[in-house]
Design a protein around this motif. Structure first.
Motif, PDB file in Angstrom:
ATOM      1  N   ARG A  53       0.829  -1.199   0.000  1.00 35.32           N
ATOM      2  CA  ARG A  53       0.000   0.000   0.000  1.00 35.32           C
ATOM      3  C   ARG A  53       0.870   1.257   0.000  1.00 35.32           C
ATOM      4  O   ARG A  53       0.603   2.214  -0.734  1.00 35.32           O
ATOM      5  CB  ARG A  53      -0.925  -0.002   1.216  1.00 35.32           C
ATOM      6  CG  ARG A  53      -1.900   1.150   1.227  1.00 35.32           C
ATOM      7  CD  ARG A  53      -2.765   1.125   2.452  1.00 35.32           C
ATOM      8  NE  ARG A  53      -1.894   1.251   3.625  1.00 35.32           N
ATOM      9  CZ  ARG A  53      -2.310   1.297   4.867  1.00 35.32           C
ATOM     10  NH1 ARG A  53      -3.594   1.186   5.115  1.00 35.32           N
ATOM     11  NH2 ARG A  53      -1.476   1.426   5.864  1.00 35.32           N
ATOM     12  N   GLY A  54       1.931   1.257   0.795  1.00 34.57           N
ATOM     13  CA  GLY A  54       2.849   2.407   0.805  1.00 34.57           C
ATOM     14  C   GLY A  54       3.531   2.591  -0.541  1.00 34.57           C
ATOM     15  O   GLY A  54       3.679   3.708  -1.037  1.00 34.57           O
TER      16      GLY A  54
ATOM     17  N   GLN B 202       3.197   5.842  -3.063  1.00 34.79           N
ATOM     18  CA  GLN B 202       4.383   6.540  -3.561  1.00 34.79           C
ATOM     19  C   GLN B 202       4.411   6.555  -5.083  1.00 34.79           C
ATOM     20  O   GLN B 202       4.749   7.570  -5.696  1.00 34.79           O
ATOM     21  CB  GLN B 202       5.652   5.883  -3.024  1.00 34.79           C
ATOM     22  CG  GLN B 202       5.903   6.142  -1.560  1.00 34.79           C
ATOM     23  CD  GLN B 202       7.151   5.442  -1.066  1.00 34.79           C
ATOM     24  OE1 GLN B 202       7.743   4.627  -1.770  1.00 34.79           O
ATOM     25  NE2 GLN B 202       7.562   5.754   0.157  1.00 34.79           N
ATOM     26  N   ALA B 203       4.054   5.436  -5.705  1.00 35.59           N
ATOM     27  CA  ALA B 203       4.037   5.373  -7.168  1.00 35.59           C
ATOM     28  C   ALA B 203       2.971   6.309  -7.733  1.00 35.59           C
ATOM     29  O   ALA B 203       3.209   6.998  -8.731  1.00 35.59           O
ATOM     30  CB  ALA B 203       3.795   3.937  -7.629  1.00 35.59           C
ATOM     31  N   SER B 204       1.797   6.367  -7.095  1.00 38.78           N
ATOM     32  CA  SER B 204       0.745   7.276  -7.554  1.00 38.78           C
ATOM     33  C   SER B 204       1.203   8.733  -7.453  1.00 38.78           C
ATOM     34  O   SER B 204       0.976   9.530  -8.369  1.00 38.78           O
ATOM     35  CB  SER B 204      -0.523   7.085  -6.728  1.00 38.78           C
ATOM     36  OG  SER B 204      -1.016   5.777  -6.894  1.00 38.78           O
TER      37      SER B 204
ATOM     38  N   PHE C 246       3.788   9.431 -10.258  1.00 39.20           N
ATOM     39  CA  PHE C 246       3.197   9.612 -11.581  1.00 39.20           C
ATOM     40  C   PHE C 246       2.457  10.942 -11.673  1.00 39.20           C
ATOM     41  O   PHE C 246       2.436  11.580 -12.729  1.00 39.20           O
ATOM     42  CB  PHE C 246       2.298   8.444 -11.949  1.00 39.20           C
ATOM     43  CG  PHE C 246       3.059   7.194 -12.263  1.00 39.20           C
ATOM     44  CD1 PHE C 246       4.074   7.209 -13.202  1.00 39.20           C
ATOM     45  CD2 PHE C 246       2.781   6.008 -11.613  1.00 39.20           C
ATOM     46  CE1 PHE C 246       4.792   6.067 -13.501  1.00 39.20           C
ATOM     47  CE2 PHE C 246       3.488   4.852 -11.904  1.00 39.20           C
ATOM     48  CZ  PHE C 246       4.496   4.882 -12.846  1.00 39.20           C
ATOM     49  N   GLY C 247       1.850  11.376 -10.570  1.00 40.04           N
ATOM     50  CA  GLY C 247       1.217  12.697 -10.555  1.00 40.04           C
ATOM     51  C   GLY C 247       2.243  13.802 -10.760  1.00 40.04           C
ATOM     52  O   GLY C 247       2.029  14.748 -11.525  1.00 40.04           O
ATOM     53  N   GLU C 248       3.372  13.699 -10.079  1.00 34.06           N
ATOM     54  CA  GLU C 248       4.446  14.686 -10.232  1.00 34.06           C
ATOM     55  C   GLU C 248       5.040  14.634 -11.636  1.00 34.06           C
ATOM     56  O   GLU C 248       5.407  15.666 -12.198  1.00 34.06           O
ATOM     57  CB  GLU C 248       5.544  14.452  -9.189  1.00 34.06           C
ATOM     58  CG  GLU C 248       5.129  14.795  -7.773  1.00 34.06           C
ATOM     59  CD  GLU C 248       4.897  16.280  -7.582  1.00 34.06           C
ATOM     60  OE1 GLU C 248       5.610  17.086  -8.187  1.00 34.06           O
ATOM     61  OE2 GLU C 248       3.970  16.617  -6.832  1.00 34.06           O
ATOM     62  N   LEU C 249       5.156  13.436 -12.191  1.00 35.04           N
ATOM     63  CA  LEU C 249       5.667  13.325 -13.561  1.00 35.04           C
ATOM     64  C   LEU C 249       4.736  14.006 -14.554  1.00 35.04           C
ATOM     65  O   LEU C 249       5.196  14.641 -15.514  1.00 35.04           O
ATOM     66  CB  LEU C 249       5.869  11.861 -13.939  1.00 35.04           C
ATOM     67  CG  LEU C 249       7.075  11.160 -13.325  1.00 35.04           C
ATOM     68  CD1 LEU C 249       7.071   9.684 -13.692  1.00 35.04           C
ATOM     69  CD2 LEU C 249       8.363  11.816 -13.770  1.00 35.04           C
ATOM     70  N   GLY C 250       3.440  13.897 -14.341  1.00 35.72           N
ATOM     71  CA  GLY C 250       2.479  14.588 -15.201  1.00 35.72           C
ATOM     72  C   GLY C 250       2.644  16.100 -15.118  1.00 35.72           C
ATOM     73  O   GLY C 250       2.654  16.805 -16.132  1.00 35.72           O
TER      74      GLY C 250
END
Length: 104
Positions: free
Chosen positions: A26-27, A31-33, A36-40
């Motif tokens: 879950r952690g 972190q991956a979510s 990916f938000g920051e990459l966008g």
């Protein structure tokens, strides 16, 4: 310890391991979510910067060539012509100022 004790012990170990994997997974998912938000966001900002770079590149291409690569004789003539224009403008201002003082 009877065989029921061993079964309960291994069940507890497996349940604990499963819970640990769930918490760690879950952690990692969170972190991956976030990544990916920051990459966008970063790709949007990079797109805006690239548009500005393209616009600046077009402006730089539209400018004259650098004076370093120009003909020195032609540059000297241009500089002397600019100096003559500046001198003439200065003399004209001086004459106009003197004429205005004489009239007034």
């Amino acid at each position: 310890m009877s065989w029921w004790g061993w079964v309960l012990l291994w069940t507890a170990i497996l349940a604990g391991t499963g819970w640990l994997f769930f918490v760690l997974g879950r952690g990692l998912w969170r972190q991956a979510s976030a990544l990916f938000g920051e990459l966008g966001t970063a790709s949007e900002r990079l797109g805006a910067v690239m548009e500005q770079v393209d616009a600046l590149g077009e402006q730089a291409a539209a400018r004259k060539d650098l004076a370093v690569f120009a003909d020195p004789v032609a540059l000297r003539r241009e500089r002397e012509a600019a100096a003559r224009r500046k001198t003439r403008a200065k003399e004209k201002r001086r004459r106009d100022l003197l004429a205005a003082r004489q009239r007034g």
